[in-house]
Each structure stands twice: as structure tokens, then as C-alpha cells.
Design a protein around this motif. Structure first.
Motif, PDB file in Angstrom:
ATOM      1  N   ALA A 256       0.838  -1.205   0.000  1.00 52.00           N
ATOM      2  CA  ALA A 256       0.000   0.000   0.000  1.00 52.00           C
ATOM      3  C   ALA A 256       0.871   1.252   0.000  1.00 52.00           C
ATOM      4  O   ALA A 256       0.585   2.225  -0.702  1.00 52.00           O
ATOM      5  CB  ALA A 256      -0.931  -0.008   1.199  1.00 52.00           C
ATOM      6  N   ARG A 257       1.946   1.219   0.762  1.00 48.64           N
ATOM      7  CA  ARG A 257       2.874   2.364   0.808  1.00 48.64           C
ATOM      8  C   ARG A 257       3.522   2.582  -0.558  1.00 48.64           C
ATOM      9  O   ARG A 257       3.640   3.711  -1.037  1.00 48.64           O
ATOM     10  CB  ARG A 257       3.937   2.106   1.871  1.00 48.64           C
TER      11      ARG A 257
ATOM     12  N   ALA B 144       4.005   5.826  -5.439  1.00 49.46           N
ATOM     13  CA  ALA B 144       3.957   5.895  -6.906  1.00 49.46           C
ATOM     14  C   ALA B 144       2.900   6.890  -7.361  1.00 49.46           C
ATOM     15  O   ALA B 144       3.114   7.642  -8.302  1.00 49.46           O
ATOM     16  CB  ALA B 144       3.689   4.521  -7.491  1.00 49.46           C
ATOM     17  N   SER B 145       1.737   6.911  -6.686  1.00 51.73           N
ATOM     18  CA  SER B 145       0.681   7.852  -7.070  1.00 51.73           C
ATOM     19  C   SER B 145       1.071   9.288  -6.754  1.00 51.73           C
ATOM     20  O   SER B 145       0.677  10.208  -7.465  1.00 51.73           O
ATOM     21  CB  SER B 145      -0.642   7.499  -6.389  1.00 51.73           C
ATOM     22  N   GLU B 146       1.838   9.491  -5.706  1.00 51.50           N
ATOM     23  CA  GLU B 146       2.316  10.836  -5.345  1.00 51.50           C
ATOM     24  C   GLU B 146       3.252  11.389  -6.434  1.00 51.50           C
ATOM     25  O   GLU B 146       3.215  12.570  -6.743  1.00 51.50           O
ATOM     26  CB  GLU B 146       3.037  10.813  -3.994  1.00 51.50           C
ATOM     27  N   LYS B 147       4.085  10.518  -6.993  1.00 53.14           N
ATOM     28  CA  LYS B 147       5.019  10.942  -8.030  1.00 53.14           C
ATOM     29  C   LYS B 147       4.271  11.363  -9.296  1.00 53.14           C
ATOM     30  O   LYS B 147       4.680  12.295  -9.971  1.00 53.14           O
ATOM     31  CB  LYS B 147       6.004   9.827  -8.353  1.00 53.14           C
TER      32      LYS B 147
END
Length: 101
Positions: A89-90, A95-98
Motif C-alpha cells: 500500500a505504501r 507511486a501515485s504521489e510521483k
């Protein structure tokens, strides 16, 4: 200052659909709250773990923190599938933050 977060049977209650001392990861139950209030008031309460409430002094903070860290390491060793789920999950969140910036 007092701590109610040291490892014991109430704090380390196994995760299940019917928990006694926790409603979720961050919110303790009324049973836990009653135990905390009784301990702070110096009232007798049956069934509390021996180390349920610990008084923290400046001299004891470092050892208390290390005890919590050691307990977290033991928990992670005893629950590798939950640790793997967390790490996955982390990884997805990072990855979504990037991609969102």
C-alpha cells in the motif's frame, strides 16, 4: 506524564472483527478508556495488564521509546503478511504521489 502504549495484552490485542479494546487502529474502545480512567484515578480495576499505566519521567523516556521500538520490531516479525500488505500500500501511494505532481 503517563503512558498507556507499552506492549501488553490490551495494546497488542490481535486484529479481528470483534475487538474488545480497540474500535480501529487509532481509536481505543470504552473498555480501554475505562481502564485508563480507573488507573489515573487510582481505583481498583480487575483484569488490567501489570504494565498498563507507566509513569514517564525525563530519565525513563529514552528506554520507554526503545521498548516501543523493540515491540514494533517483534510485531513485524510475527506478522509478515500484514507488513507486506502495508509495504505494498505504501509503494502504491508513493507511486501515485510521483504521478500527481
Amino acid at each position: 506524564m503517563y503512558s498507556f502504549s507499552q506492549p501488553n495484552g490490551w495494546v497488542d490485542e490481535p486484529i479481528s472483527s470483534r475487538m474488545t479494546y480497540w474500535y480501529d487502529t487509532f481509536h481505543y474502545s470504552l473498555a480501554m478508556g475505562r481502564g485508563m480512567l480507573a488507573s489515573l484515578a487510582g481505583l481498583p480495576a480487575s483484569g488490567l495488564p501489570d504494565n498498563f499505566m507507566q509513569r514517564l519521567t525525563p530519565e525513563r523516556v529514552a528506554s520507554h521509546i526503545e521498548g516501543r521500538r523493540a515491540a514494533a520490531r517483534r510485531w513485524a516479525q510475527d506478522n509478515p503478511s500484514l507488513v507486506a500488505q502495508f509495504e505494498e500500500a505504501r509503494r502504491k501511494w508513493l507511486a501515485s504521489e510521483k504521478t500527481s505532481h
